[in-house]
Design a protein around this motif. Structure first.
Motif, PDB file in Angstrom:
ATOM      1  N   UNK A 117     -67.039  73.392  15.623  1.00  0.00           N
ATOM      2  CA  UNK A 117     -66.490  73.798  14.319  1.00  0.00           C
ATOM      3  C   UNK A 117     -65.235  74.659  14.493  1.00  0.00           C
ATOM      4  N   UNK A 118     -64.363  74.246  15.442  1.00  0.00           N
ATOM      5  CA  UNK A 118     -63.141  75.013  15.681  1.00  0.00           C
ATOM      6  C   UNK A 118     -62.104  74.719  14.609  1.00  0.00           C
ATOM      7  N   UNK A 119     -61.217  75.687  14.395  1.00  0.00           N
ATOM      8  CA  UNK A 119     -60.113  75.548  13.464  1.00  0.00           C
ATOM      9  C   UNK A 119     -58.818  75.890  14.204  1.00  0.00           C
ATOM     10  N   UNK A 120     -57.780  75.135  13.938  1.00  0.00           N
ATOM     11  CA  UNK A 120     -56.489  75.369  14.582  1.00  0.00           C
ATOM     12  C   UNK A 120     -55.466  75.838  13.551  1.00  0.00           C
ATOM     13  N   UNK A 121     -54.616  76.762  13.990  1.00  0.00           N
ATOM     14  CA  UNK A 121     -53.503  77.194  13.147  1.00  0.00           C
ATOM     15  C   UNK A 121     -52.356  76.191  13.226  1.00  0.00           C
ATOM     16  N   UNK A 122     -52.303  75.469  14.337  1.00  0.00           N
ATOM     17  CA  UNK A 122     -51.267  74.455  14.502  1.00  0.00           C
ATOM     18  C   UNK A 122     -51.702  73.361  15.442  1.00  0.00           C
ATOM     19  N   UNK A 123     -51.060  72.201  15.314  1.00  0.00           N
ATOM     20  CA  UNK A 123     -51.244  71.075  16.221  1.00  0.00           C
ATOM     21  C   UNK A 123     -49.852  70.634  16.656  1.00  0.00           C
ATOM     22  N   UNK A 124     -49.687  70.421  17.948  1.00  0.00           N
ATOM     23  CA  UNK A 124     -48.374  70.101  18.503  1.00  0.00           C
ATOM     24  C   UNK A 124     -48.525  68.893  19.417  1.00  0.00           C
ATOM     25  N   UNK A 125     -47.842  67.796  19.102  1.00  0.00           N
ATOM     26  CA  UNK A 125     -47.921  66.586  19.923  1.00  0.00           C
ATOM     27  C   UNK A 125     -46.606  66.355  20.646  1.00  0.00           C
ATOM     28  N   UNK A 126     -46.706  65.915  21.904  1.00  0.00           N
ATOM     29  CA  UNK A 126     -45.531  65.610  22.711  1.00  0.00           C
ATOM     30  C   UNK A 126     -45.481  64.149  23.092  1.00  0.00           C
ATOM     31  N   UNK A 127     -45.185  63.870  24.355  1.00  0.00           N
ATOM     32  CA  UNK A 127     -45.039  62.490  24.831  1.00  0.00           C
ATOM     33  C   UNK A 127     -46.320  61.694  24.616  1.00  0.00           C
ATOM     34  N   UNK A 128     -46.173  60.520  24.017  1.00  0.00           N
ATOM     35  CA  UNK A 128     -47.290  59.611  23.797  1.00  0.00           C
ATOM     36  C   UNK A 128     -46.925  58.269  24.407  1.00  0.00           C
ATOM     37  N   UNK A 129     -47.867  57.653  25.121  1.00  0.00           N
ATOM     38  CA  UNK A 129     -47.531  56.497  25.940  1.00  0.00           C
ATOM     39  C   UNK A 129     -47.491  55.183  25.192  1.00  0.00           C
ATOM     40  N   UNK A 130     -48.288  55.043  24.132  1.00  0.00           N
ATOM     41  CA  UNK A 130     -48.331  53.761  23.438  1.00  0.00           C
ATOM     42  C   UNK A 130     -48.905  53.921  22.033  1.00  0.00           C
ATOM     43  N   UNK A 131     -48.966  52.818  21.305  1.00  0.00           N
ATOM     44  CA  UNK A 131     -49.466  52.838  19.935  1.00  0.00           C
ATOM     45  C   UNK A 131     -50.916  53.298  19.895  1.00  0.00           C
ATOM     46  N   UNK A 132     -51.699  52.914  20.906  1.00  0.00           N
ATOM     47  CA  UNK A 132     -53.108  53.307  20.955  1.00  0.00           C
ATOM     48  C   UNK A 132     -53.286  54.811  20.935  1.00  0.00           C
ATOM     49  N   UNK A 133     -52.425  55.526  21.652  1.00  0.00           N
ATOM     50  CA  UNK A 133     -52.520  56.985  21.656  1.00  0.00           C
ATOM     51  C   UNK A 133     -52.134  57.563  20.300  1.00  0.00           C
ATOM     52  N   UNK A 134     -51.157  56.974  19.654  1.00  0.00           N
ATOM     53  CA  UNK A 134     -50.792  57.448  18.319  1.00  0.00           C
ATOM     54  C   UNK A 134     -51.964  57.270  17.360  1.00  0.00           C
ATOM     55  N   UNK A 135     -52.638  56.134  17.422  1.00  0.00           N
ATOM     56  CA  UNK A 135     -53.783  55.904  16.539  1.00  0.00           C
ATOM     57  C   UNK A 135     -54.908  56.891  16.829  1.00  0.00           C
TER      58      UNK A 135
END
Length: 304
Positions: A70-88
């Motif tokens: 039940x964690x809560x985040x103040x922010x989410x930060x995404x960087x390099x993604x290898x393919x469409x599967x990772x984005x999904x």
């Protein structure tokens, strides 16, 4: 209790990039980085040889446990993604953890120097645009901004990015200019494209690594453009002349940490530029190979 940012990126053993850059920067700013690895690499992909263990199918196992906690985040930060599967996979993660009190910063790694990276398809570009629509902040370079805006990314190539060469820039939004790309030209061009992208979702865009010519001194400059609903502001310093692994990750990490601490866009961009610039100057002076990245650790005190 410390603020928390979920950092979605790969872990590279060498290259001072991705998670090895983001974790110490965000921690130095008094924010807890919570890494969600997308892959584990022996070294970043600029090296001639490397081992990679893809974590796409393992990511859900990690964030499923976070959900149990039940964690809560103040922010989410995404960087390099290898393919469409990772984005999904990340979109599924956002469905769980991206609430009203959680900002999303997307660093839309797709290309540079006027071209999309060869490893990415048009399908990936489209999927990244969808992810960006969910973001509060994005940190594209000029090439990536063109790709997100649906413009010809050659606008960000040698003609627009190099020092003062003649070019003709024309976009769907009607901006056209022939001549040297100075501060006013590049601010207008990037600012208009940023506003077009912001109409689809993000409320703040920081366009990074913009090279232009200062009209008064004739010097080549490197700038970062902060664009919000209130306008655009360009922060610039003289171009040092080198590019290093991980500097974009360092810059975006300061922006993420600053947002968690309540900094405004101008304050965050100014701090990020000074921090990264100091590290690059050291690397140039000491002849550090670009694949190794900059020795930013000695400058972390600037972020405390």
């Amino acid at each position: 209790m410390a603020k928390k940012i979920a950092v979605v990126n790969d872990l590279s053993g060498f290259g001072r990039c991705s998670l090895t850059a983001a974790i110490p920067v965000i921690a130095a700013m008094g924010v807890q980085p919570c890494p969600l690895p997308t892959a584990v690499l022996s070294a970043q992909t600029g090296y001639p040889s490397y081992f990679i263990d893809d974590y796409t199918e393992k990511m859900e196992n990690i964030y499923r446990e976070w959900r149990k906690m039940d964690v809560r985040f103040d922010g989410i930060y995404t960087g390099f993604l290898s393919d469409v599967g990772q984005i999904r996979r990340i979109e599924q993660f956002l469905d769980i953890f991206h609430g009203e009190d959680t900002f999303l910063l997307v660093d839309p790694v797709m290309g540079d120097n006027g071209a999309r990276f060869g490893i990415f398809s048009e399908e990936f570009q489209y999927a990244m645009r969808e992810l960006v629509c969910r973001a509060d902040i994005i940190t594209p370079n000029l090439t990536e901004l063109c790709l997100l805006a649906g413009e010809d990314c050659r606008l960000a190539g040698e003609g627009a990015a190099a020092a003062g060469e003649m070019c003709h820039c024309e976009t769907k939004s009607g901006f056209a200019e022939t001549g040297k790309m100075g501060k006013g030209h590049i601010t207008n061009l990037a600012g208009q494209m940023a506003r077009d992208v912001m109409a689809q979702g993000p409320s703040e865009i920081v366009v990074t690594g913009i090279r232009f010519v200062d009209e008064e001194s004739g010097k080549e400059m490197m700038g970062n453009l902060a664009v919000t609903g209130k306008g655009a502001e360009l922060f610039a310093a003289e171009f040092i002349g080198e590019s290093y692994s991980g500097t974009g990750d360092l810059f975006a990490s300061v922006i993420a940490g600053g947002r968690a601490r309540g900094f405004g866009p101008a304050e965050s961009v100014n701090l990020a530029q000074k921090f990264v610039g100091a590290a690059i100057r050291d690397a140039v002076r000491e002849g550090v190979p670009r694949n190794e990245g900059v020795e930013f650790e000695r400058h972390l005190g600037m972020l405390v």
